[in-house]
Design an enzyme around this catalytic site. Structure first.
Site, PDB file in Angstrom:
ATOM      1  N   VAL A  27      61.094  60.544  -8.449  1.00 56.21           N
ATOM      2  CA  VAL A  27      61.796  59.380  -7.884  1.00 56.21           C
ATOM      3  C   VAL A  27      62.328  59.695  -6.481  1.00 56.21           C
ATOM      4  CG1 VAL A  27      63.637  57.677  -8.229  1.00 56.21           C
ATOM      5  CG2 VAL A  27      62.398  58.580 -10.208  1.00 56.21           C
TER       6      VAL A  27
ATOM      7  N   LYS B 290      69.962  57.373 -15.803  1.00 57.97           N
ATOM      8  CA  LYS B 290      70.567  56.608 -16.918  1.00 57.97           C
ATOM      9  C   LYS B 290      71.443  57.460 -17.806  1.00 57.97           C
ATOM     10  CE  LYS B 290      66.226  57.568 -17.281  1.00 57.97           C
ATOM     11  NZ  LYS B 290      65.184  57.348 -16.310  1.00 57.97           N
TER      12      LYS B 290
ATOM     13  N   VAL C  22      67.804  51.255 -15.518  1.00 55.19           N
ATOM     14  CA  VAL C  22      67.180  50.510 -16.623  1.00 55.19           C
ATOM     15  C   VAL C  22      65.988  49.740 -16.070  1.00 55.19           C
ATOM     16  CG1 VAL C  22      67.493  48.770 -18.422  1.00 55.19           C
ATOM     17  CG2 VAL C  22      69.430  50.192 -17.738  1.00 55.19           C
TER      18      VAL C  22
ATOM     19  N   GLY D 221      53.411  61.237 -14.364  1.00 55.55           N
ATOM     20  CA  GLY D 221      54.784  61.276 -13.851  1.00 55.55           C
ATOM     21  C   GLY D 221      55.705  60.255 -14.504  1.00 55.55           C
TER      22      GLY D 221
ATOM     23  N   GLU E 190      60.071  61.894 -18.824  1.00 55.54           N
ATOM     24  CA  GLU E 190      61.215  62.677 -18.358  1.00 55.54           C
ATOM     25  C   GLU E 190      60.799  64.158 -18.335  1.00 55.54           C
ATOM     26  OE1 GLU E 190      64.401  61.186 -17.577  1.00 55.54           O
ATOM     27  OE2 GLU E 190      62.980  59.545 -17.603  1.00 55.54           O
TER      28      GLU E 190
ATOM     29  N   LYS F   5      69.481  53.393 -22.086  1.00 56.64           N
ATOM     30  CA  LYS F   5      69.294  52.133 -21.363  1.00 56.64           C
ATOM     31  C   LYS F   5      69.896  50.960 -22.134  1.00 56.64           C
ATOM     32  CE  LYS F   5      65.162  53.832 -19.013  1.00 56.64           C
ATOM     33  NZ  LYS F   5      63.713  54.005 -19.149  1.00 56.64           N
TER      34      LYS F   5
ATOM     35  N   GLY G 161      57.738  55.310 -13.060  1.00 55.18           N
ATOM     36  CA  GLY G 161      56.793  55.616 -11.987  1.00 55.18           C
ATOM     37  C   GLY G 161      57.526  55.740 -10.664  1.00 55.18           C
TER      38      GLY G 161
HETATM   39  N1  HSE Z   1      60.796  58.355 -18.679  1.00 49.31           N
HETATM   40  C1  HSE Z   1      61.228  57.047 -18.393  1.00 49.31           C
HETATM   41  C2  HSE Z   1      60.251  56.059 -18.989  1.00 49.31           C
HETATM   42  C3  HSE Z   1      61.299  56.879 -16.899  1.00 49.31           C
HETATM   43  O1  HSE Z   1      59.178  56.492 -19.406  1.00 49.31           O
HETATM   44  O2  HSE Z   1      60.542  54.879 -19.076  1.00 49.31           O
HETATM   45  C4  HSE Z   1      62.034  55.680 -16.469  1.00 49.31           C
HETATM   46  O3  HSE Z   1      63.319  55.631 -16.971  1.00 49.31           O
END
Ligand code: HSE
Length: 403
Positions: free
Chosen positions: A12, A100, A127, A182, A185, A200, A298
């Site tokens: 990010v 988050k 979120v 990507g 987490e 979230k 992403g």
């Molecule tokens: N790992 C999280 C997902 C990234 O896959 O939604 C965004 O919060």
């Protein structure tokens, strides 16, 4: 020239830098003057990058530079990220984040510190990645009482389930692909065990109901136990399996909040949300259902939301956004015991027992000795006790709510 900083150069963080470069002209038009990312904080060596000279490893360089007005915290975690966020706010710099975990666990405290120092702590990206959801809830839907929020809040698990549903890919292979893209987490446990979606839904419940919903107290079930067999059974019932985060307000003002895989009928809009996309259905008592849809994970999608928050802070410098957030003292989280749902059950055992114990509405035997039932509505507590009964004479291999 306005100066900004980015803390963290992962997926990010590098995306936030890219958005500021790629859209420099547009950003200058929005803010009224150009914005330069002056520093990027990361302990790793990025000196080979064209902007390698901007990297710092010492946080105090950002903290002590009065030119820096706004900072992106995209480090993740709750250790250094918390410490640095707090110090940025205390130094009079607004902070915008996609973190988050930090928002869900320390949001209330950080908002208070921001208020004391006349700056903003903003978290649109926390979120739904690039989907606008926090600001619409706080502004466009502010005149509503929220009845329910229900959504696909994790891109990684939605990607994995989509691969399982449409391509028959195993859970493990789909997870590897999500990591390569990507989406996941750093530790994919947070995605596949539902913790990311749980953080979230807690943030959304906090904002909707004005109390703190603690992720440690919210029931959370992931997708690691979902098999291709369940996916096929769901299909025969006219459903797909999705990981859902949901919060439902009850008449007395308390609210259920939980994360769990559900069977979603194919004619429900959430059923057609695929791959890394997220969708969030918000039911307001004046608007009825409002649906938000887009890329929930992403690099650039999430970076877009972080960067937009930074622009908002700069555009409205000196003005604070009011974010209603409780401290948990109202104890609005209601135990799931009384939440009613229809259920999908996969059981190995005798048909007679299953039909005696559960209010079976439809029953199939897809393989010798394997029974798949769709039940009428039962509360969570009823389902729990009936599963105990069934497990004393057979084995319940899967039980999921049907939305
Ligand atoms: N790992 C999280 C997902 C990234 O896959 O939604 C965004 O919060």
């Amino acid at each position: 020239m306005i100066k900004a900083a980015i803390m963290g150069h992962g997926t990010v963080g590098s995306g936030v830098y890219e958005v500021f470069e790629m859209n420099a002209d547009k950003i200058a038009r929005v803010v009224g003057e150009p914005v330069e990312v002056k520093y990027v904080l990361d302990l790793r060596d990025f000196s080979a990058l064209p902007y390698g000279h901007k990297f710092v490893t010492d946080f105090s360089v950002i903290e002590n530079d009065p030119e820096v007005q706004v900072v992106a915290e995209v480090m993740g975690g709750v250790g250094a990220a918390y410490e640095f966020t707090k110090r940025c706010l205390q130094a009079g710099k607004s902070v915008c984040t996609s973190n988050k975990e930090l928002v869900a666990t320390r949001g209330e405290e950080l908002l208070k510190i921001a208020e004391e120092h006349g700056v903003n702590y903003m978290f649109e990206a926390s979120v739904g990645g690039g989907i606008p959801i926090i600001r619409p809830m706080l502004q466009c839907l502010a005149a509503n009482e929220f009845n329910e929020i229900c959504g696909i809040l994790n891109g990684t698990t939605n990607y994995i389930l989509t691969q399982m549903i449409h391509n028959g890919v195993t859970f493990e292979d789909a997870l590897k692909q999500a990591q390569l893209n990507g989406y996941a987490e750093k530790d994919p446990t947070a995605d596949i065990e539902g913790h990311d979606a749980c953080r979230k839904i807690c943030i959304l419940a906090d904002l909707a109901f004005g109390d703190k919903f603690d992720p440690d107290e919210v029931s959370c079930e992931g997708i690691t136990h979902i098999t291709l067999e369940d996916v096929a059974n769901a299909d025969k019932l006219g459903c797909v399996i999705k990981l859902i985060g949901r919060t439902v307000r009850c008449g007395d003002g308390t609210a259920y909040a939980y994360v769990a895989p559900h069977l979603i009928p194919k004619d429900n809009l959430l059923a057609s949300v695929e791959d890394v996309f997220n969708a969030i259905m918000v039911n307001g008592n004046a608007t009825g259902d409002v649906m938000f849809y887009g890329k929930g994970a992403g690099k650039l999608a999430t970076a877009s939301a972080v960067a937009a928050d930074m622009l908002d802070c700069l555009e409205h410098a000196g003005r604070r956004r009011r974010i209603m957030w409780g401290d948990g003292s109202k104890h609005l989280l209601r135990p799931l015991d009384e939440l009613q749902s229809a259920w999908y059950v996969r059981y190995r055992g005798a048909r007679k027992e299953l039909e005696t114990v559960l209010p079976v509405e439809s029953l199939a035997e897809p393989a010798e000795g394997v029974l798949v039932a769709r039940t009428g509505r039962l509360t969570t507590a009823e389902m729990r006790s009936r599963m105990e009964t069934l497990n004393s004479c057979g084995t319940v291999h899967a039980a999921m709510r049907i939305l």
